[in-house]
Motif scaffolding. Structure first.
Motif, PDB file in Angstrom:
ATOM      1  N   ASP A  98      15.950   9.943  15.182  1.00 48.66           N
ATOM      2  CA  ASP A  98      15.207   8.492  14.762  1.00 48.66           C
ATOM      3  C   ASP A  98      15.981   7.226  15.108  1.00 48.66           C
ATOM      4  N   LEU A 102      13.457   0.868  14.305  1.00 47.15           N
ATOM      5  CA  LEU A 102      12.193   1.542  13.859  1.00 47.15           C
ATOM      6  C   LEU A 102      12.395   1.146  12.070  1.00 47.15           C
ATOM      7  N   MET A 106       9.150  -0.480   9.916  1.00 49.37           N
ATOM      8  CA  MET A 106       9.370   0.247   7.930  1.00 49.37           C
ATOM      9  C   MET A 106       9.294  -0.140   6.951  1.00 49.37           C
ATOM     10  N   THR A 120       7.206   9.136  10.415  1.00 48.07           N
ATOM     11  CA  THR A 120       7.342   8.808  12.036  1.00 48.07           C
ATOM     12  C   THR A 120       6.481  10.341  12.497  1.00 48.07           C
ATOM     13  N   ARG A 121       6.287  10.155  12.981  1.00 48.17           N
ATOM     14  CA  ARG A 121       5.338  11.520  14.355  1.00 48.17           C
ATOM     15  C   ARG A 121       6.165  11.240  15.780  1.00 48.17           C
ATOM     16  N   ARG A 122       6.253  12.744  16.745  1.00 49.17           N
ATOM     17  CA  ARG A 122       6.781  12.269  17.821  1.00 49.17           C
ATOM     18  C   ARG A 122       5.229  12.706  18.542  1.00 49.17           C
ATOM     19  N   ARG A 159      11.200   8.508   6.731  1.00 51.65           N
ATOM     20  CA  ARG A 159      10.855   8.016   6.424  1.00 51.65           C
ATOM     21  C   ARG A 159      11.428   7.319   5.727  1.00 51.65           C
ATOM     22  N   TYR A 192       1.824   6.283   8.807  1.00 51.60           N
ATOM     23  CA  TYR A 192       2.565   6.976   9.957  1.00 51.60           C
ATOM     24  C   TYR A 192       2.805   5.544  11.005  1.00 51.60           C
ATOM     25  N   ILE A 193       3.693   6.258  11.927  1.00 55.20           N
ATOM     26  CA  ILE A 193       4.175   5.326  13.327  1.00 55.20           C
ATOM     27  C   ILE A 193       4.786   6.667  13.912  1.00 55.20           C
ATOM     28  N   SER A 194       4.071   5.940  15.209  1.00 58.49           N
ATOM     29  CA  SER A 194       4.222   6.879  16.598  1.00 58.49           C
ATOM     30  C   SER A 194       5.236   7.136  16.820  1.00 58.49           C
ATOM     31  N   TYR A 195       6.648   7.054  17.943  1.00 59.55           N
ATOM     32  CA  TYR A 195       7.148   7.325  18.978  1.00 59.55           C
ATOM     33  C   TYR A 195       7.331   8.265  19.925  1.00 59.55           C
TER      34      TYR A 195
END
Length: 308
Positions: A98, A102, A106, A120-122, A159, A192-195
Motif C-alpha cells: 500500500d 497516495l 487520499m 484503493t484497488r489494484r 483506505r 476509489y483510486i487505482s494503482y
C-alpha cells in the motif's frame, strides 16, 4: 490541527516496520495533520515487537498494541480502529504494498467533504500466481451476485475514512469479521483510486492459498444466505430426479418384464450421488451453525498483552 490515525497490522514483520516508517516520513510533510501511527503486533513470533518498541521510543507519534497470541488480521484491524483517536483514520499494510505516497491525495479528497472515504484497488495482479488470481476474480464475481454488497474487484484494505464512518464500523462488534464487507455495508460515499500492484519490500506473506480461501468463505457466510438457498434447490432437484427415476423403473419393468431394471453399478452411483448432496448440504448448514456458535460464546475478539 486535525489528527490522522494510521492503523498498521503486523505479523512477523521485523524487516518491514522500520522501512514502513521511513516511507511514511517522506510524505508526512505533505499533509497538514497531526499523525498518529498505531502498529498492531498480531502475536508475532519474530522480533517485530522489539522493532516496534524501538520506533516508539524514538518517535512520539508511534504507538503499538501487542496481542497475547495471533488473532488474525481482522482482529488487528478492529483493535486499531478502537485505539485510533484521529479525525481521519487510515488502514495500511506494513509491507508497503500500500504506497504511502497516495496518502496526501487520499486525505485531501476526504477533507474536501464530498466523500466519507477514499479506498484503493489494484489495476492488475502482476506478480500473483494465475491460480490465485483466478480464484480472487471468481470470489468478487460471485459475492457481488449472491449478496447485497458491491465489492470492487482488486479492492484493498488500504483506505482513509472519516471519524463518523469509523464509529459506524466499530458499532458492529461481531466476532467473525470480514472488513471489506463491513466497510461496504455501512455505506457512506467512497471514492476509489487505482494503482499498479506492488511486491513486498521485504519478508514473505503470511497469507497462504488456504488462508485466503477460508477468508473468502467467511465473506460469503457473513454477507449472503445464498448457500442455504443452494441447499434448498439441491434438495428439490434431487427429489425431482428421484421421482423421475422411480417412474422410469416402473415403465421399464412394465415394458421389459424379464429384464433387470438397473444393475448394481447404477444403484451404487445413485446412492453415492444422493449421499454427496446430503453431505454437501449438511456441510453448508453446519458452517452457518458454526458461525452462530462462535458468536454466542461471546469471547473477546482479541487480548492485549501490552501496549503503549
Amino acid at each position: 490541527m486535525k489528527k490522522l490515525s494510521i492503523i498498521v497490522p503486523a505479523y512477523n514483520e521485523e524487516e518491514t516496520v522500520g522501512l514502513f516508517y521511513d516511507a511514511f516520513s517522506k510524505v508526512e510533510s505533505q499533509m497538514d495533520v497531526e499523525p498518529e501511527i498505531i502498529f498492531v503486533d498480531d502475536g508475532s513470533k519474530d522480533k517485530t515487537l522489539i522493532e516496534l518498541k524501538k520506533l516508539q521510543k524514538e518517535h512520539e507519534e508511534v504507538h503499538y498494541i501487542s496481542f497475547s497470541r495471533n488473532f488474525g488480521k481482522e482482529a488487528a484491524l478492529y483493535a486499531g480502529l478502537q485505539k485510533a483517536t484521529g479525525d481521519f483514520v487510515a488502514v495500511m499494510d506494513v509491507d508497503l504494498q500500500d504506497p504511502p505516497e497516495l496518502l496526501p491525495k487520499m486525505l485531501k479528497i476526504v477533507e474536501e467533504g464530498e466523500y466519507d472515504a477514499v479506498a484503493t484497488r489494484r489495476q492488475d495482479r502482476d506478480g500473483e500466481s494465475k491460480i490465485r488470481s483466478f480464484f480472487a476474480r471468481m470470489f468478487y464475481k460471485w459475492i457481488n451476485k449472491v449478496s447485497s454488497l458491491e465489492l470492487v474487484d482488486g479492492a484493498r484494505d488500504f483506505r482513509v475514512m472519516t471519524r463518523q464512518m469509523v464509529d459506524s464500523v466499530l458499532s458492529m462488534d461481531e466476532r467473525e469479521r470480514f472488513s471489506k464487507g463491513l466497510f461496504n455495508w455501512v455505506g457512506f460515499n467512497t471514492y476509489y483510486i487505482s494503482y499498479e500492484n506492488r511486491e513486498r519490500v521485504a519478508g514473505s506473506t503470511s497469507w497462504s492459498f488456504w488462508g485466503l480461501l477460508k477468508y473468502a468463505i467467511e465473506g460469503f457466510i457473513s454477507f449472503s444466505t445464498a448457500p442455504l438457498s443452494f441447499v434448498t434447490s439441491a434438495g428439490v432437484l434431487t427429489c425431482v430426479l428421484a421421482v423421475l427415476g422411480a417412474i422410469a423403473v416402473v415403465i421399464r419393468a412394465i415394458l421389459f418384464p424379464h429384464t433387470a431394471a438397473f444393475g448394481w453399478p447404477s444403484l451404487a452411483v445413485i446412492i453415492l450421488f444422493f449421499s454427496g448432496v446430503q453431505l454437501l448440504s449438511l456441510g453448508i448448514i453446519g458452517r452457518y451453525i458454526a458461525e452462530i456458535y462462535l458468536e454466542t460464546k461471546n469471547r473477546p475478539i482479541y487480548i492485549i498483552k501490552e501496549e503503549k
